[in-house]
Write an enzyme that holds these catalytic residues in place. Structure first.
Site, PDB file in Angstrom:
ATOM      1  N   ALA A  64      17.181  66.464  37.837  1.00 36.39           N
ATOM      2  CA  ALA A  64      18.497  66.725  38.421  1.00 36.39           C
ATOM      3  C   ALA A  64      18.820  65.556  39.338  1.00 36.39           C
ATOM      4  O   ALA A  64      17.909  64.883  39.841  1.00 36.39           O
ATOM      5  CB  ALA A  64      18.461  68.020  39.206  1.00 36.39           C
ATOM      6  N   GLY A 110      14.305  68.574  36.111  1.00 38.26           N
ATOM      7  CA  GLY A 110      15.332  69.186  35.258  1.00 38.26           C
ATOM      8  C   GLY A 110      15.362  68.608  33.855  1.00 38.26           C
ATOM      9  O   GLY A 110      15.825  69.273  32.920  1.00 38.26           O
ATOM     10  N   GLU A 113      12.709  70.452  32.114  1.00 41.12           N
ATOM     11  CA  GLU A 113      13.206  71.837  31.987  1.00 41.12           C
ATOM     12  C   GLU A 113      14.234  71.941  30.854  1.00 41.12           C
ATOM     13  O   GLU A 113      14.265  72.924  30.116  1.00 41.12           O
ATOM     14  CB  GLU A 113      13.806  72.297  33.319  1.00 41.12           C
ATOM     15  CG  GLU A 113      12.734  72.500  34.386  1.00 41.12           C
ATOM     16  CD  GLU A 113      13.318  72.860  35.743  1.00 41.12           C
ATOM     17  OE1 GLU A 113      14.013  72.010  36.333  1.00 41.12           O
ATOM     18  OE2 GLU A 113      13.092  73.987  36.205  1.00 41.12           O
ATOM     19  N   GLU A 133       8.887  68.446  41.462  1.00 44.34           N
ATOM     20  CA  GLU A 133       9.715  68.994  42.544  1.00 44.34           C
ATOM     21  C   GLU A 133       8.982  69.217  43.861  1.00 44.34           C
ATOM     22  O   GLU A 133       9.555  69.021  44.934  1.00 44.34           O
ATOM     23  CB  GLU A 133      10.370  70.319  42.102  1.00 44.34           C
ATOM     24  CG  GLU A 133      11.524  70.152  41.133  1.00 44.34           C
ATOM     25  CD  GLU A 133      11.127  70.074  39.659  1.00 44.34           C
ATOM     26  OE1 GLU A 133       9.929  69.889  39.370  1.00 44.34           O
ATOM     27  OE2 GLU A 133      12.008  70.197  38.808  1.00 44.34           O
TER      28      GLU A 133
HETATM   29  N1  COA Z   1      18.285  61.631  40.711  1.00 46.98           N
HETATM   30  C1  COA Z   1      19.098  60.636  41.095  1.00 46.98           C
HETATM   31  N2  COA Z   1      18.861  59.348  40.822  1.00 46.98           N
HETATM   32  C2  COA Z   1      17.745  59.057  40.137  1.00 46.98           C
HETATM   33  C3  COA Z   1      16.841  60.036  39.702  1.00 46.98           C
HETATM   34  C4  COA Z   1      17.142  61.380  40.023  1.00 46.98           C
HETATM   35  N3  COA Z   1      16.375  62.400  39.627  1.00 46.98           N
HETATM   36  N4  COA Z   1      15.827  59.441  39.043  1.00 46.98           N
HETATM   37  C5  COA Z   1      16.087  58.118  39.060  1.00 46.98           C
HETATM   38  N5  COA Z   1      17.244  57.886  39.718  1.00 46.98           N
HETATM   39  C6  COA Z   1      17.893  56.576  39.959  1.00 46.98           C
HETATM   40  C7  COA Z   1      17.229  55.796  41.064  1.00 46.98           C
HETATM   41  O1  COA Z   1      17.692  56.238  42.325  1.00 46.98           O
HETATM   42  C8  COA Z   1      17.663  54.392  40.730  1.00 46.98           C
HETATM   43  O2  COA Z   1      19.006  54.236  41.118  1.00 46.98           O
HETATM   44  P1  COA Z   1      19.459  52.874  41.898  1.00 46.98           P
HETATM   45  O3  COA Z   1      19.139  51.761  40.934  1.00 46.98           O
HETATM   46  O4  COA Z   1      20.929  53.075  42.109  1.00 46.98           O
HETATM   47  O5  COA Z   1      18.649  52.816  43.134  1.00 46.98           O
HETATM   48  C9  COA Z   1      17.649  54.389  39.208  1.00 46.98           C
HETATM   49  O6  COA Z   1      17.743  55.759  38.803  1.00 46.98           O
HETATM   50  C10 COA Z   1      16.377  53.809  38.612  1.00 46.98           C
HETATM   51  O7  COA Z   1      15.273  54.519  39.137  1.00 46.98           O
HETATM   52  P2  COA Z   1      14.029  53.805  39.893  1.00 46.98           P
HETATM   53  O8  COA Z   1      13.387  54.840  40.760  1.00 46.98           O
HETATM   54  O9  COA Z   1      14.463  52.529  40.523  1.00 46.98           O
HETATM   55  O10 COA Z   1      13.096  53.488  38.632  1.00 46.98           O
HETATM   56  P3  COA Z   1      11.518  53.309  38.645  1.00 46.98           P
HETATM   57  O11 COA Z   1      11.162  52.709  37.329  1.00 46.98           O
HETATM   58  O12 COA Z   1      11.046  52.598  39.867  1.00 46.98           O
HETATM   59  O13 COA Z   1      10.921  54.814  38.701  1.00 46.98           O
HETATM   60  C11 COA Z   1      10.858  57.169  38.167  1.00 46.98           C
HETATM   61  C12 COA Z   1      11.162  55.727  37.673  1.00 46.98           C
HETATM   62  C13 COA Z   1      11.267  58.140  37.064  1.00 46.98           C
HETATM   63  C14 COA Z   1       9.337  57.297  38.412  1.00 46.98           C
HETATM   64  C15 COA Z   1      11.642  57.433  39.472  1.00 46.98           C
HETATM   65  O14 COA Z   1      12.989  57.109  39.257  1.00 46.98           O
HETATM   66  C16 COA Z   1      11.582  58.866  39.961  1.00 46.98           C
HETATM   67  O15 COA Z   1      10.550  59.304  40.476  1.00 46.98           O
HETATM   68  N6  COA Z   1      12.697  59.617  39.834  1.00 46.98           N
HETATM   69  C17 COA Z   1      12.841  60.926  40.387  1.00 46.98           C
HETATM   70  C18 COA Z   1      12.097  61.941  39.537  1.00 46.98           C
HETATM   71  C19 COA Z   1      12.191  63.329  40.176  1.00 46.98           C
HETATM   72  O16 COA Z   1      11.696  63.586  41.245  1.00 46.98           O
HETATM   73  N7  COA Z   1      12.862  64.236  39.452  1.00 46.98           N
HETATM   74  C20 COA Z   1      12.975  65.591  39.856  1.00 46.98           C
HETATM   75  C21 COA Z   1      14.269  65.836  40.522  1.00 46.98           C
HETATM   76  S1  COA Z   1      14.374  67.514  41.076  1.00 46.98           S
END
Ligand code: COA
Length: 258
Positions: A64, A110, A113, A133
Site C-alpha cells: 500500500a 498489500g 495480499e 507491516e
Molecule cells: N509506498 C509508497 N512508496 C513506495 C513504496 C510504498 N509501499 N514502496 C516503494 N515506494 C517508493 C519509494 O518511496 C521510492 O520513491 P522515491 O523515488 O520517490 O523516493 C520508490 O518507490 C523506489 O523505492 P526505493 O525504496 O528507493 O527502492 P529500493 O530498491 O531501495 O527498495 C523496497 C525497494 C521494495 C525494498 C523498498 O521500496 C521498500 O521497502 N518498500 C516498502 C515496502 C513495504 O513496507 N510495504 C508494505 C507497506 S504497508
C-alpha cells in the site's frame, strides 16, 4: 485510467499496475480504478479470465502507498482496511471468473495480499515476497493475516508476519504460497497459457467451483452445503449438456458459460 494499463487479447484481460517509479504501490486512486476495471470485467462476457501484474521488472506491487496513510487516525485506518477488503481484495477472491497474479518482482504488504486474493499465483524466479507491516508498526490489513495462514499454514504465517522478512520465489513455491515459478521473460506467457487452458473448461462450472471453494473458508458458511447446491445447479446449465454430449460423442466441448 491513470494508474492501470489494460490489454485485452483472446478473452484474457491483462491489468498492469502502472506506477513504476513508486514500485507500483497501491494508492487510493489505483484501488478505485482496480475496482472499476474488475467490476466491468466480471460483467463482460468477452472476458474469460484476468491476469494482474506490475509494470517494469522490479516490482509486482511494493505494498500500500505508505505516504497516503502516514497521518491516519484509528477510524481512517479501519475505513482503509474495510473498503480495500470489500472493494478490491474480497472482490477479486469472489470473482466469477479466474484471476491469476503474475508476480514479476517485489510483492510486499498489500502487493502480496493482492496476489493472495487471486485464485492462482505464478511468480518469476527473481521475485521476492513478504508482509513487512510490523516493521512499520502495523499489521497486514488487506486480508494478509487470514489468507497467508490458508496458503502456507499457521506456523509459517506467524514467522513471515512477525519477522517481516522477505522470502525468495523458491521458498514461496516450496511453501505453497505460489503455484508455479517461471523465468522472468516467460511469466506473462505462462499465465496466459494457464488461463487459456482454464478457459477451455465450462465457465459456468469454473464459476461454481470458485464459489464452493471460497465458501468453506468463510466463517459461518458450510462449504459442503454450498458445494451440494453449486453441484446441483450445474445440471441445469447448457455447459453441462454440452460437456456430456461432447464426451459421449467423442468430440471437444464448446462451452458458452450458460
Ligand atoms: N509506498 C509508497 N512508496 C513506495 C513504496 C510504498 N509501499 N514502496 C516503494 N515506494 C517508493 C519509494 O518511496 C521510492 O520513491 P522515491 O523515488 O520517490 O523516493 C520508490 O518507490 C523506489 O523505492 P526505493 O525504496 O528507493 O527502492 P529500493 O530498491 O531501495 O527498495 C523496497 C525497494 C521494495 C525494498 C523498498 O521500496 C521498500 O521497502 N518498500 C516498502 C515496502 C513495504 O513496507 N510495504 C508494505 C507497506 S504497508
Amino acid at each position: 485510467m491513470n494508474n492501470l494499463v489494460l490489454q485485452a487479447n483472446n478473452g484474457i484481460l491483462q491489468i498492469t499496475i502502472n506506477r513504476e517509479s513508486k514500485l507500483n504501490a497501491l494508492n487510493r486512486e489505483t484501488l478505485t480504478e482496480l475496482h472499476e476495471v474488475l467490476a466491468s470485467a466480471f460483467q463482460d462476457e468477452g472476458v474469460g479470465g484476468i491476469i494482474i501484474t506490475g509494470a517494469g521488472s522490479k516490482a509486482f506491487i511494493a505494498g500500500a502507498d505508505i505516504s497516503e496513510f502516514a497521518a491516519y487516525s484509528v477510524e481512517e485506518g479501519r475505513d482503509l482496511a474495510r473498503k480495500g477488503q470489500d472493494h478490491v481484495f474480497n472482490f477479486i477472491e469472489n470473482a466469477n471468473k479466474p484471476v491469476i497474479a503474475a508476480i514479476n518482482g517485489f510483492a510486499l504488504g498489500g502487493g502480496l495480499e493482492l496476489a493472495m486474493a487471486c485464485h492462482i499465483r505464478i511468480a518469476s524466479l527473481t521475485s521476492k515476497m513478504g508482509l513487512p507491516e510490523v516493521s512499520l508498526g502495523l499489521i497486514p490489513g488487506y486480508g494478509g493475516t487470514q489468507r497467508l495462514v490458508q496458503l502456507v499454514g499457521k506456523g509459517r504465517a506467524f514467522e513471515m508476519i512477525m519477522t517481516a522478512e522477505m522470502i525468495s520465489a523458491e521458498e514461496a513455491y516450496r511453501t505453497g504460497l505460489v503455484n508455479r515459478l517461471t523465468e522472468p521473460d516467460e511469466l506473462i506467457f505462462q499465465a496466459q497459457e494457464l488461463l487459456k487452458k482454464i478457459m477451455t473448461r465450462s465457465p459456468f462450472a469454473v464459476s461454481s467451483a470458485i464459489r464452493a471453494i471460497n465458501a468453506g473458508l468463510r466463517d459461518g458458511e458450510n462449504g459442503y452445503e454450498v458445494e451440494i447446491n453449486e453441484f446441483a445447479k450445474c445440471f441445469d446449465s447448457a455447459d453441462f449438456k454440452e460437456g456430456v454430449n461432447a464426451f459421449l460423442n467423442k468430440r471437444k466441448a464448446l462451452f458458452t458459460g450458460k
